[in-house]
Motif scaffolding. Structure first.
Motif, PDB file in Angstrom:
ATOM      1  N   THR A  29       0.835  -1.205   0.000  1.00  0.00           N
ATOM      2  CA  THR A  29       0.000   0.000   0.000  1.00  0.00           C
ATOM      3  C   THR A  29       0.869   1.254   0.000  1.00  0.00           C
ATOM      4  O   THR A  29       0.553   2.233  -0.680  1.00  0.00           O
ATOM      5  CB  THR A  29      -0.923   0.000   1.228  1.00  0.00           C
ATOM      6  N   ALA A  30       1.968   1.207   0.756  1.00  0.00           N
ATOM      7  CA  ALA A  30       2.866   2.364   0.805  1.00  0.00           C
ATOM      8  C   ALA A  30       3.464   2.637  -0.571  1.00  0.00           C
ATOM      9  O   ALA A  30       3.636   3.796  -0.957  1.00  0.00           O
ATOM     10  CB  ALA A  30       3.967   2.130   1.832  1.00  0.00           C
ATOM     11  N   ALA A  31       3.779   1.585  -1.326  1.00  0.00           N
ATOM     12  CA  ALA A  31       4.333   1.768  -2.663  1.00  0.00           C
ATOM     13  C   ALA A  31       3.313   2.426  -3.589  1.00  0.00           C
ATOM     14  O   ALA A  31       3.643   3.343  -4.344  1.00  0.00           O
ATOM     15  CB  ALA A  31       4.784   0.430  -3.234  1.00  0.00           C
ATOM     16  N   ALA A  32       2.077   1.964  -3.519  1.00  0.00           N
ATOM     17  CA  ALA A  32       1.029   2.547  -4.363  1.00  0.00           C
ATOM     18  C   ALA A  32       0.768   4.007  -3.991  1.00  0.00           C
ATOM     19  O   ALA A  32       0.617   4.869  -4.868  1.00  0.00           O
ATOM     20  CB  ALA A  32      -0.253   1.731  -4.236  1.00  0.00           C
ATOM     21  N   LEU A  33       0.754   4.293  -2.691  1.00  0.00           N
ATOM     22  CA  LEU A  33       0.546   5.674  -2.259  1.00  0.00           C
ATOM     23  C   LEU A  33       1.730   6.558  -2.637  1.00  0.00           C
ATOM     24  O   LEU A  33       1.549   7.740  -2.938  1.00  0.00           O
ATOM     25  CB  LEU A  33       0.306   5.723  -0.756  1.00  0.00           C
ATOM     26  N   ALA A  34       2.943   6.003  -2.619  1.00  0.00           N
ATOM     27  CA  ALA A  34       4.120   6.780  -3.035  1.00  0.00           C
ATOM     28  C   ALA A  34       3.982   7.207  -4.489  1.00  0.00           C
ATOM     29  O   ALA A  34       4.313   8.348  -4.842  1.00  0.00           O
ATOM     30  CB  ALA A  34       5.386   5.952  -2.835  1.00  0.00           C
ATOM     31  N   LEU A  35       3.480   6.309  -5.324  1.00  0.00           N
ATOM     32  CA  LEU A  35       3.284   6.657  -6.731  1.00  0.00           C
ATOM     33  C   LEU A  35       2.214   7.728  -6.887  1.00  0.00           C
ATOM     34  O   LEU A  35       2.383   8.695  -7.649  1.00  0.00           O
ATOM     35  CB  LEU A  35       2.912   5.411  -7.534  1.00  0.00           C
ATOM     36  N   VAL A  36       1.132   7.609  -6.149  1.00  0.00           N
ATOM     37  CA  VAL A  36       0.051   8.605  -6.212  1.00  0.00           C
ATOM     38  C   VAL A  36       0.561   9.969  -5.752  1.00  0.00           C
ATOM     39  O   VAL A  36       0.326  10.989  -6.411  1.00  0.00           O
ATOM     40  CB  VAL A  36      -1.158   8.148  -5.361  1.00  0.00           C
ATOM     41  N   PHE A  37       1.273   9.989  -4.625  1.00  0.00           N
ATOM     42  CA  PHE A  37       1.799  11.255  -4.119  1.00  0.00           C
ATOM     43  C   PHE A  37       2.860  11.824  -5.058  1.00  0.00           C
ATOM     44  O   PHE A  37       2.957  13.044  -5.220  1.00  0.00           O
ATOM     45  CB  PHE A  37       2.376  11.075  -2.708  1.00  0.00           C
ATOM     46  N   GLY A  38       3.666  10.970  -5.675  1.00  0.00           N
ATOM     47  CA  GLY A  38       4.681  11.441  -6.608  1.00  0.00           C
ATOM     48  C   GLY A  38       4.071  12.118  -7.825  1.00  0.00           C
ATOM     49  O   GLY A  38       4.518  13.188  -8.249  1.00  0.00           O
ATOM     50  N   VAL A  39       3.037  11.511  -8.378  1.00  0.00           N
ATOM     51  CA  VAL A  39       2.363  12.101  -9.546  1.00  0.00           C
ATOM     52  C   VAL A  39       1.677  13.404  -9.155  1.00  0.00           C
ATOM     53  O   VAL A  39       1.781  14.420  -9.856  1.00  0.00           O
ATOM     54  CB  VAL A  39       1.354  11.095 -10.148  1.00  0.00           C
ATOM     55  N   ALA A  40       0.973  13.404  -8.013  1.00  0.00           N
ATOM     56  CA  ALA A  40       0.296  14.624  -7.565  1.00  0.00           C
ATOM     57  C   ALA A  40       1.293  15.743  -7.279  1.00  0.00           C
ATOM     58  O   ALA A  40       1.047  16.905  -7.610  1.00  0.00           O
ATOM     59  CB  ALA A  40      -0.537  14.323  -6.314  1.00  0.00           C
ATOM     60  N   ALA A  41       2.421  15.381  -6.680  1.00  0.00           N
ATOM     61  CA  ALA A  41       3.444  16.392  -6.377  1.00  0.00           C
ATOM     62  C   ALA A  41       4.015  16.977  -7.659  1.00  0.00           C
ATOM     63  O   ALA A  41       4.207  18.195  -7.763  1.00  0.00           O
ATOM     64  CB  ALA A  41       4.554  15.771  -5.538  1.00  0.00           C
ATOM     65  N   LEU A  42       4.280  16.138  -8.639  1.00  0.00           N
ATOM     66  CA  LEU A  42       4.842  16.620  -9.893  1.00  0.00           C
ATOM     67  C   LEU A  42       3.878  17.554 -10.612  1.00  0.00           C
ATOM     68  O   LEU A  42       4.270  18.616 -11.104  1.00  0.00           O
ATOM     69  CB  LEU A  42       5.237  15.446 -10.784  1.00  0.00           C
ATOM     70  N   PHE A  43       2.601  17.191 -10.665  1.00  0.00           N
ATOM     71  CA  PHE A  43       1.617  18.067 -11.289  1.00  0.00           C
ATOM     72  C   PHE A  43       1.491  19.382 -10.529  1.00  0.00           C
ATOM     73  O   PHE A  43       1.379  20.450 -11.133  1.00  0.00           O
ATOM     74  CB  PHE A  43       0.238  17.394 -11.384  1.00  0.00           C
ATOM     75  N   SER A  44       1.518  19.320  -9.208  1.00  0.00           N
ATOM     76  CA  SER A  44       1.405  20.542  -8.404  1.00  0.00           C
ATOM     77  C   SER A  44       2.592  21.468  -8.625  1.00  0.00           C
ATOM     78  O   SER A  44       2.432  22.678  -8.751  1.00  0.00           O
ATOM     79  CB  SER A  44       1.303  20.193  -6.918  1.00  0.00           C
ATOM     80  N   VAL A  45       3.782  20.905  -8.665  1.00  0.00           N
ATOM     81  CA  VAL A  45       4.976  21.723  -8.862  1.00  0.00           C
ATOM     82  C   VAL A  45       4.978  22.338 -10.259  1.00  0.00           C
ATOM     83  O   VAL A  45       5.367  23.490 -10.435  1.00  0.00           O
ATOM     84  CB  VAL A  45       6.251  20.889  -8.615  1.00  0.00           C
ATOM     85  N   LEU A  46       4.526  21.600 -11.248  1.00  0.00           N
ATOM     86  CA  LEU A  46       4.541  22.111 -12.614  1.00  0.00           C
ATOM     87  C   LEU A  46       3.531  23.228 -12.837  1.00  0.00           C
ATOM     88  O   LEU A  46       3.652  23.977 -13.805  1.00  0.00           O
ATOM     89  CB  LEU A  46       4.313  20.975 -13.609  1.00  0.00           C
ATOM     90  N   THR A  47       2.543  23.369 -11.951  1.00  0.00           N
ATOM     91  CA  THR A  47       1.612  24.492 -12.079  1.00  0.00           C
ATOM     92  C   THR A  47       2.233  25.785 -11.592  1.00  0.00           C
ATOM     93  O   THR A  47       1.742  26.854 -11.917  1.00  0.00           O
ATOM     94  CB  THR A  47       0.318  24.246 -11.287  1.00  0.00           C
ATOM     95  N   ALA A  48       3.289  25.709 -10.805  1.00  0.00           N
ATOM     96  CA  ALA A  48       4.036  26.834 -10.238  1.00  0.00           C
ATOM     97  C   ALA A  48       3.245  27.579  -9.173  1.00  0.00           C
ATOM     98  O   ALA A  48       3.816  28.054  -8.211  1.00  0.00           O
ATOM     99  CB  ALA A  48       4.529  27.804 -11.303  1.00  0.00           C
ATOM    100  N   ILE A  49       1.945  27.680  -9.299  1.00  0.00           N
ATOM    101  CA  ILE A  49       1.147  28.349  -8.282  1.00  0.00           C
ATOM    102  C   ILE A  49       1.011  27.447  -7.053  1.00  0.00           C
ATOM    103  O   ILE A  49       1.040  27.913  -5.923  1.00  0.00           O
ATOM    104  CB  ILE A  49      -0.248  28.719  -8.838  1.00  0.00           C
ATOM    105  N   LEU A  50       0.873  26.155  -7.290  1.00  0.00           N
ATOM    106  CA  LEU A  50       0.727  25.196  -6.199  1.00  0.00           C
ATOM    107  C   LEU A  50       2.038  24.501  -5.859  1.00  0.00           C
ATOM    108  O   LEU A  50       2.046  23.399  -5.324  1.00  0.00           O
ATOM    109  CB  LEU A  50      -0.317  24.144  -6.583  1.00  0.00           C
TER     110      LEU A  50
END
Length: 131
Positions: free
Chosen positions: A30-51
């Motif tokens: 479960t931790a591995a799956a959540l790491a992937l989810v958080f990694g994708v969400a973090a990357l999208f958030s950083v690429l927006t620059a506002i978030l």
């Protein structure tokens, strides 16, 4: 039947197919799956620059979950090593991009000449809108 359509035989082949040696299905960490989810969400958030600040927080959580997921994947009957590595890599990339973006913004805002040029452009745009 061809070799690719034949069922897998032997203990090694069955463990690669997602089953443990005892015959039960292996479970993804479960931790591995959540790491992937958080990694994708973090990357999208950083690429927006506002978030980006939210992305940095999500990336830190993703790194921790990726490390936990790697440790859990080493247990017998648990899979997800690749998923944990993917989440860890995405989280690290998002963290580095977020920190670089934060450093760039801080450097820009501490440069009075750049801020003055930006203020001049904003004033010019306001003058054009008034006309």
């Amino acid at each position: 039947m061809t070799a690719s359509s034949e069922p897998a035989r032997g203990a090694d082949a069955s463990t690669r197919a997602g089953r443990t040696r005892s015959g039960t299905a292996a479970k993804t960490s479960t931790a591995a799956a959540l790491a992937l989810v958080f990694g994708v969400a973090a990357l999208f958030s950083v690429l927006t620059a506002i978030l980006a600040w939210i992305g940095v927080v999500l990336a830190i959580v993703g790194v921790v979950l990726g490390i936990v997921g790697l440790k859990m994947a080493a247990r017998p009957g648990v899979t997800g090593r690749g998923v944990a590595i993917g989440g860890l890599v995405l989280s690290v990339i998002a963290l580095l991009l977020g920190l670089a973006l934060g450093a760039g913004i801080t450097t820009f805002l501490n440069n009075e000449g750049a801020v003055d040029r930006l203020q001049q452009q904003v004033d010019d745009l306001r003058d054009r809108l008034d006309n």
